[in-house]
Design a protein around this motif. Structure first.
Motif, PDB file in Angstrom:
ATOM      1  N   PHE A   1       0.872  -1.467  -0.014  1.00 42.19           N
ATOM      2  CA  PHE A   1      -0.204  -0.161   0.239  1.00 42.19           C
ATOM      3  C   PHE A   1       0.975   1.210  -0.002  1.00 42.19           C
ATOM      4  O   PHE A   1       0.676   2.268  -0.774  1.00 42.19           O
ATOM      5  N   THR A   2       1.812   1.188   0.883  1.00 40.53           N
ATOM      6  CA  THR A   2       2.716   2.299   1.080  1.00 40.53           C
ATOM      7  C   THR A   2       3.377   2.895  -0.402  1.00 40.53           C
ATOM      8  O   THR A   2       3.230   4.102  -0.706  1.00 40.53           O
ATOM      9  N   GLY A   3       3.950   1.693  -0.776  1.00 41.35           N
ATOM     10  CA  GLY A   3       4.761   2.024  -2.113  1.00 41.35           C
ATOM     11  C   GLY A   3       3.926   2.547  -3.259  1.00 41.35           C
ATOM     12  O   GLY A   3       4.328   3.359  -4.025  1.00 41.35           O
TER      13      GLY A   3
ATOM     14  N   LEU B   1      10.084  -0.846  -7.864  1.00 43.35           N
ATOM     15  CA  LEU B   1      10.646  -2.170  -7.809  1.00 43.35           C
ATOM     16  C   LEU B   1      10.186  -3.183  -6.733  1.00 43.35           C
ATOM     17  O   LEU B   1      10.097  -2.609  -5.620  1.00 43.35           O
ATOM     18  N   GLU B   2       9.573  -4.157  -7.271  1.00 39.51           N
ATOM     19  CA  GLU B   2       8.861  -5.219  -6.120  1.00 39.51           C
ATOM     20  C   GLU B   2       9.472  -6.349  -6.445  1.00 39.51           C
ATOM     21  O   GLU B   2       9.399  -6.837  -7.453  1.00 39.51           O
ATOM     22  N   ARG B   3       9.793  -7.093  -5.375  1.00 38.90           N
ATOM     23  CA  ARG B   3      10.133  -8.419  -5.423  1.00 38.90           C
ATOM     24  C   ARG B   3       9.420  -9.616  -5.900  1.00 38.90           C
ATOM     25  O   ARG B   3       9.697 -10.460  -6.248  1.00 38.90           O
TER      26      ARG B   3
ATOM     27  N   THR C   1       3.293  -7.524   3.303  1.00 38.51           N
ATOM     28  CA  THR C   1       2.029  -7.367   4.353  1.00 38.51           C
ATOM     29  C   THR C   1       0.798  -6.893   3.719  1.00 38.51           C
ATOM     30  O   THR C   1      -0.217  -7.516   4.482  1.00 38.51           O
ATOM     31  N   SER C   2       0.876  -6.104   2.995  1.00 35.15           N
ATOM     32  CA  SER C   2      -0.451  -5.051   2.377  1.00 35.15           C
ATOM     33  C   SER C   2      -1.404  -6.616   2.045  1.00 35.15           C
ATOM     34  O   SER C   2      -2.623  -6.487   2.424  1.00 35.15           O
ATOM     35  N   GLY C   3      -1.036  -7.466   1.312  1.00 35.64           N
ATOM     36  CA  GLY C   3      -1.939  -8.353   0.665  1.00 35.64           C
ATOM     37  C   GLY C   3      -2.728  -9.242   1.407  1.00 35.64           C
ATOM     38  O   GLY C   3      -3.818  -9.683   1.623  1.00 35.64           O
ATOM     39  N   ARG C   4      -2.006  -9.366   2.672  1.00 29.45           N
ATOM     40  CA  ARG C   4      -2.651 -10.227   3.960  1.00 29.45           C
ATOM     41  C   ARG C   4      -2.866  -9.673   5.161  1.00 29.45           C
ATOM     42  O   ARG C   4      -3.220 -10.097   6.052  1.00 29.45           O
ATOM     43  N   THR C   5      -3.376  -8.167   4.915  1.00 23.63           N
ATOM     44  CA  THR C   5      -3.813  -7.485   6.133  1.00 23.63           C
ATOM     45  C   THR C   5      -5.236  -8.150   6.382  1.00 23.63           C
ATOM     46  O   THR C   5      -5.751  -8.635   5.599  1.00 23.63           O
ATOM     47  N   HIS C   6      -5.557  -7.763   7.466  1.00 22.00           N
ATOM     48  CA  HIS C   6      -6.837  -8.032   7.831  1.00 22.00           C
ATOM     49  C   HIS C   6      -7.925  -7.508   7.099  1.00 22.00           C
ATOM     50  O   HIS C   6      -8.800  -8.012   6.714  1.00 22.00           O
TER      51      HIS C   6
ATOM     52  N   ALA D   1      -2.763   0.245   6.745  1.00 19.69           N
ATOM     53  CA  ALA D   1      -3.094   0.383   5.515  1.00 19.69           C
ATOM     54  C   ALA D   1      -3.975   1.515   5.306  1.00 19.69           C
ATOM     55  O   ALA D   1      -3.950   2.359   4.462  1.00 19.69           O
ATOM     56  N   THR D   2      -4.910   1.662   6.577  1.00 14.10           N
ATOM     57  CA  THR D   2      -5.693   3.003   6.501  1.00 14.10           C
ATOM     58  C   THR D   2      -5.151   4.158   6.207  1.00 14.10           C
ATOM     59  O   THR D   2      -5.585   5.163   5.702  1.00 14.10           O
ATOM     60  N   THR D   3      -3.798   4.436   6.686  1.00 13.90           N
ATOM     61  CA  THR D   3      -3.138   5.757   6.618  1.00 13.90           C
ATOM     62  C   THR D   3      -2.282   5.548   5.427  1.00 13.90           C
ATOM     63  O   THR D   3      -1.416   6.496   5.558  1.00 13.90           O
TER      64      THR D   3
HETATM   65  C1  FAD Z   1      -1.886  -9.095  11.068  1.00 11.20           C
HETATM   66  C2  FAD Z   1      -1.933  -7.923  10.542  1.00 11.20           C
HETATM   67  C3  FAD Z   1      -3.168  -7.157  10.433  1.00 11.20           C
HETATM   68  C4  FAD Z   1      -3.226  -5.773   9.822  1.00 11.20           C
HETATM   69  N1  FAD Z   1      -4.632  -5.361   9.986  1.00 11.20           N
HETATM   70  C5  FAD Z   1      -4.958  -3.922   9.328  1.00 11.20           C
HETATM   71  C6  FAD Z   1      -6.203  -3.744   9.356  1.00 11.20           C
HETATM   72  O1  FAD Z   1      -7.197  -4.392   9.631  1.00 11.20           O
HETATM   73  N2  FAD Z   1      -6.268  -2.228   8.880  1.00 11.20           N
HETATM   74  C7  FAD Z   1      -5.076  -1.525   8.471  1.00 11.20           C
HETATM   75  O2  FAD Z   1      -5.428  -0.452   8.179  1.00 11.20           O
HETATM   76  N3  FAD Z   1      -3.980  -2.187   8.700  1.00 11.20           N
HETATM   77  C8  FAD Z   1      -3.616  -3.305   9.168  1.00 11.20           C
HETATM   78  N4  FAD Z   1      -2.402  -3.989   9.165  1.00 11.20           N
HETATM   79  C9  FAD Z   1      -1.283  -3.106   8.875  1.00 11.20           C
HETATM   80  C10 FAD Z   1      -1.120  -2.909   7.423  1.00 11.20           C
HETATM   81  O3  FAD Z   1      -1.247  -4.151   6.855  1.00 11.20           O
HETATM   82  C11 FAD Z   1       0.213  -2.617   6.974  1.00 11.20           C
HETATM   83  O4  FAD Z   1       0.661  -1.521   7.820  1.00 11.20           O
HETATM   84  C12 FAD Z   1       0.529  -2.285   5.476  1.00 11.20           C
HETATM   85  O5  FAD Z   1       0.113  -3.445   4.787  1.00 11.20           O
HETATM   86  C13 FAD Z   1       2.185  -2.033   5.384  1.00 11.20           C
HETATM   87  O6  FAD Z   1       2.319  -1.840   3.809  1.00 11.20           O
HETATM   88  P1  FAD Z   1       3.596  -1.360   3.251  1.00 11.20           P
HETATM   89  O7  FAD Z   1       3.490  -0.905   1.904  1.00 11.20           O
HETATM   90  O8  FAD Z   1       4.282  -0.564   4.050  1.00 11.20           O
HETATM   91  O9  FAD Z   1       4.489  -2.924   3.302  1.00 11.20           O
HETATM   92  P2  FAD Z   1       4.300  -4.274   2.575  1.00 11.20           P
HETATM   93  O10 FAD Z   1       2.855  -4.646   2.097  1.00 11.20           O
HETATM   94  O11 FAD Z   1       4.808  -5.223   3.500  1.00 11.20           O
HETATM   95  O12 FAD Z   1       5.271  -3.700   1.514  1.00 11.20           O
HETATM   96  C14 FAD Z   1       6.574  -3.824   1.354  1.00 11.20           C
HETATM   97  C15 FAD Z   1       7.038  -4.593   0.197  1.00 11.20           C
HETATM   98  O13 FAD Z   1       8.657  -4.504  -0.153  1.00 11.20           O
HETATM   99  C16 FAD Z   1       8.852  -5.646  -0.721  1.00 11.20           C
HETATM  100  N5  FAD Z   1      10.270  -6.041  -0.593  1.00 11.20           N
HETATM  101  C17 FAD Z   1      10.902  -6.535   0.470  1.00 11.20           C
HETATM  102  N6  FAD Z   1      12.248  -6.441   0.107  1.00 11.20           N
HETATM  103  C18 FAD Z   1      12.452  -5.996  -1.199  1.00 11.20           C
HETATM  104  C19 FAD Z   1      13.573  -5.935  -1.954  1.00 11.20           C
HETATM  105  N7  FAD Z   1      14.525  -6.306  -1.630  1.00 11.20           N
HETATM  106  N8  FAD Z   1      13.377  -5.605  -3.465  1.00 11.20           N
HETATM  107  C20 FAD Z   1      12.058  -5.267  -3.662  1.00 11.20           C
HETATM  108  N9  FAD Z   1      10.908  -5.250  -2.829  1.00 11.20           N
HETATM  109  C21 FAD Z   1      11.050  -5.930  -1.487  1.00 11.20           C
HETATM  110  C22 FAD Z   1       7.923  -6.755  -0.334  1.00 11.20           C
HETATM  111  O14 FAD Z   1       7.842  -7.741  -1.118  1.00 11.20           O
HETATM  112  C23 FAD Z   1       6.533  -6.108   0.041  1.00 11.20           C
HETATM  113  O15 FAD Z   1       5.672  -6.296  -1.017  1.00 11.20           O
HETATM  114  C24 FAD Z   1      -2.138  -5.143   9.831  1.00 11.20           C
HETATM  115  C25 FAD Z   1      -1.095  -5.775   9.743  1.00 11.20           C
HETATM  116  C26 FAD Z   1      -1.029  -7.028  10.114  1.00 11.20           C
HETATM  117  C27 FAD Z   1       0.268  -7.675  10.330  1.00 11.20           C
END
Ligand code: FAD
Ligand code: SF4
Lengths: 393, 253
Positions: free
Chosen positions: A13-15, A32-34, A41-46, A347-349
């Motif tokens: 979500f953040t990227g 770039l995404e691996r 984490t994003s795909g498997r969030t609650h 995710a929400t933020t």
């Molecule tokens: C159990 C659980 C429940 C949650 N429930 C909620 C909820 O109900 N509501 C809510 O708002 N939030 C929830 N959250 C929080 C939310 O899911 C996360 O804060 C959010 O998904 C984080 O997004 P992100 O893009 O920062 O990280 P990610 O989604 O983890 O993205 C990081 C990406 O970087 C990639 N990456 C890693 N290393 C490399 C590399 N070397 N080169 C290229 N790519 C790389 C990974 O593959 C990944 O896709 C929950 C979190 C958890 C763990």
């Protein structure tokens, strides 16, 4: 002058939201995404679009961020949100003792809540625990994780951003002064390695942000904090059902499609690449979920899974670490220019995280451009897949 | 779940760039109650970091992890190893058919997403428009819960755009222009009455009339969309519409 080029690492979500924000501000953006989109984490969030009510007593800064951002997402990402509200239900004396602080906290954080009589609550949601003692309606929702990420990514692409999926960053490239000016990545679909140069490298790698920072010789205090979720094959409720108490394990049941999903737990992990789902945690989720919705004790399960929060900080109690996000300018924290990390949050933020990151990037590169992501609805998530370019483009 | 441990060999389809495809073998100790996707994820994490596969939600809401397991289309995140293997046995995992392979187990779903967009299939609907019908339990999926019709409430629609039906369809394999089960089901969901563009797409050679009623789509659909039934219903809608037009009652009748 040619456009500045931002290299973004991570398509959660953040990227995706940051790619969108930077592209609208006139940057050339390469993501770039691996894995595939939302493979971390994003795909498997609650999937709870947080009204902030959950944090209105214990973490008011997060709560305010959530209510503000959930309103924006409900407006710009309605295409993939079930916006049906939620109930906080009190089931015992400890819950009742929490009510006053909950009501006061919601007021402080300007979260509109409404008291509902137990009888009315059971009318609205017949599947909840018939022993409900008190209930409050809150403006919660449920989102589809992949489609929310796709919608931000589709919008980023419509403004020119390029997504390179299955491309893993394996090294940071520096100029003579030790400042970053690119990355080396491994395209896992071809097995080839490539170098890419840019004006700024932004790591949006969530729970992996520490690993990526290490590649640059920098440090990010992120603590991977996984949690388990269990999905059930029937949609017992229309609204998010929360336990009216301090955040704890298994205290939220979310409707989604034909299912409900119970979550979650919070523990610490070293290796976030593979976290097994333990039997005990699943059993615990079923038990806690059944406190809220008794039928879950015997309902058929649809799946059990794990994801890892990127919590920022170094406290001891994982649940008590603030869920707000943090942007790191590695020039300030590590003396390395050309490198920014955004991690933490929810995710929400994600849109607010993107805005703060893009602000920082603009400041660093002397670009003056305002954020434009608050009002306009996102493009259809399906536009991520454009004709003639394949899923990798 | 149990403490049972099985040894299972995963025979995995591999392809990188322009190289010729081949199969790799990975012997894993697994719990039979784990899901196939868990095993694939472990192969990536502990055996071969070059393995390319697609997934996101791990609970059947996103539709990203469709693959062919022993030649049958499965959503690997909800397919237990017990249901496709035996202790000491072998499981073959391949990418979906009828889509271009990007690498290994990942296919390009672009065509399906673009077609679903072209027929305006909504991702979210009011529950009144997307009720939870009582369909006999299948594959561990029970009928919908005790959902009351609340016209204001919304829910994410059933079709998760996983493409399993397209991969399983014998007609999609031989006829490139065929709209395919998911897209026809998406048209049926909305109805063609008063929608000439959708009606035109459905009621033509590459629409409902191309289907040979093999029902492979319905057999593999992990989300109870029942595209086979929907295509037959759409045929009735198309015939009804033709009759109405014949008697001069136009689109909206
Ligand atoms: C159990 C659980 C429940 C949650 N429930 C909620 C909820 O109900 N509501 C809510 O708002 N939030 C929830 N959250 C929080 C939310 O899911 C996360 O804060 C959010 O998904 C984080 O997004 P992100 O893009 O920062 O990280 P990610 O989604 O983890 O993205 C990081 C990406 O970087 C990639 N990456 C890693 N290393 C490399 C590399 N070397 N080169 C290229 N790519 C790389 C990974 O593959 C990944 O896709 C929950 C979190 C958890 C763990
Ligand atoms: S109809 Fe069923 S099998 Fe086909 S894409 Fe939709 S969910 Fe998947």
């Amino acid at each position: 002058m040619s456009k500045p080029h931002a290299i973004l690492i991570g398509a959660g979500f953040t990227g995706c939201a940051t790619a969108y924000d930077l592209a609208l501000r006139g940057f050339d953006v390469t993501v770039l995404e691996r894995g595939d989109l939302a493979a971390g984490t994003s795909g498997r969030t609650h999937g709870l679009l947080h009204s902030g009510a959950r944090y209105c007593v214990t973490d008011q800064e997060s709560a305010v961020e959530c209510i503000d951002e959930s309103r924006i997402l409900a407006r710009i990402a309605a295409q993939c949100i079930e916006f049906n509200g939620g109930l906080f239900i009190a089931l015992d004396d400890s819950d009742l003792a929490f009510v006053d602080r909950f009501v006061e906290g919601a007021q402080t954080c300007h979260i509109p809540i409404e008291q509902i009589s137990p009888r009315k609550a059971l009318e609205m949601e017949p599947a909840i625990n018939p022993g409900v003692l008190d209930a409050y309606w809150v403006p919660d929702g449920t989102f589809d994780p992949l489609r929310l990420a796709l919608a931000f990514a589709a919008s980023a692409k419509a403004s020119g951003a390029v997504f390179k999926l299955y491309c893993q960053v394996e090294a940071m490239l520096a100029d003579g002064q030790g400042n970053l000016n690119g990355v080396r990545y491994w395209d896992r679909t071809t097995g080839q390695h490539h170098e890419l140069r840019g004006d700024i490298v932004v790591s949006a790698t969530g729970a992996w942000a520490g690993e990526l920072a290490e590649l640059a010789g920098a440090h990010v205090p992120v603590r991977p904090t996984p949690g388990v979720m269990v999905a059930f094959a029937s949609r017992f409720v229309e609204r998010a059902i929360n336990r009216l108490n301090k955040p704890g394990d298994g205290d939220i049941v979310l409707p989604q499609r034909r299912m409900v999903v119970v979550g979650t737990t919070s523990f610490e992990a070293e290796d976030v690449d593979y976290i097994p789902v333990s039997e005990e945690q699943v059993a615990e989720m079923v038990k806690r979920g059944a406190d809220l919705i008794p039928a879950l004790a015997t309902a058929p399960q649809r799946g059990a899974y794990m994801a890892s929060r990127p919590l920022v900080g170094s406290g001891t109690q994982a649940r008590s670490i603030a869920r707000t996000f943090k942007c790191f300018d590695h020039k300030e924290s590590d003396g390395i220019d050309g490198f920014v990390t955004i991690t933490g949050g929810k995710a929400t933020t994600c849109r607010a995280m993107a805005e703060a990151t893009a602000d920082m990037v603009c400041r660093k590169l002397g670009v003056s451009a305002a954020c434009q992501t608050r009002e306009r609805p996102l493009r259809s998530y399906r536009e991520f897949y454009r004709a003639g370019e394949g899923a990798r483009a | 779940m149990t403490a049972e441990v099985w040894t299972v060999t995963f025979r995995v389809f591999r392809r990188k760039g322009a190289e010729a495809p081949h199969y790799d073998f990975f012997r894993l100790e697994v719990s039979p109650d784990e899901y196939v996707l868990d095993a694939i994820e472990r192969i990536w994490a502990f055996h071969d970091r070059s393995l390319v596969y697609r997934y996101a939600c791990h609970h059947a809401t996103c539709g990203a992890c469709g693959m062919r397991v022993n030649s049958v289309e499965k959503l690997t995140c909800i397919t237990t190893i017990r249901s496709v293997a035996r202790d000491g046995g072998e499981v073959t995992v391949e990418p979906l058919r009828n889509f271009p392979v990007i690498s290994d187990l990942t296919v390009d779903m672009g065509d399906l997403y673009r077609s679903m967009e072209a027929v305006h299939y909504p991702a979210v609907s009011p529950v009144a428009a997307a009720p939870l019908p009582t369909i006999p339990a299948k594959d561990g999926i029970s009928p919908g819960g005790p959902l009351r019709e609340e016209p204001d409430a919304h829910r994410l629609n059933d079709c998760i755009e996983c493409g399993l039906c397209v991969s399983a369809c014998p007609i999609a394999t031989t006829t490139a222009g065929y709209l395919g089960p998911a897209v026809l089901a998406a048209i049926q969901f909305q109805g063609i009455s008063g929608k000439p563009a959708l009606a035109g797409l459905a009621d033509c050679e590459d629409g409902v009339w191309r289907c040979h009623s093999a029902y492979e789509c319905t057999a593999v659909c992990p989300s109870l969309v029942d595209p086979g039934w929907r295509i037959m219903d759409l045929r009735k809608q198309a015939i009804g519409r033709r009759f109405r037009r014949l008697f001069g009652r136009g689109e909206t009748a």
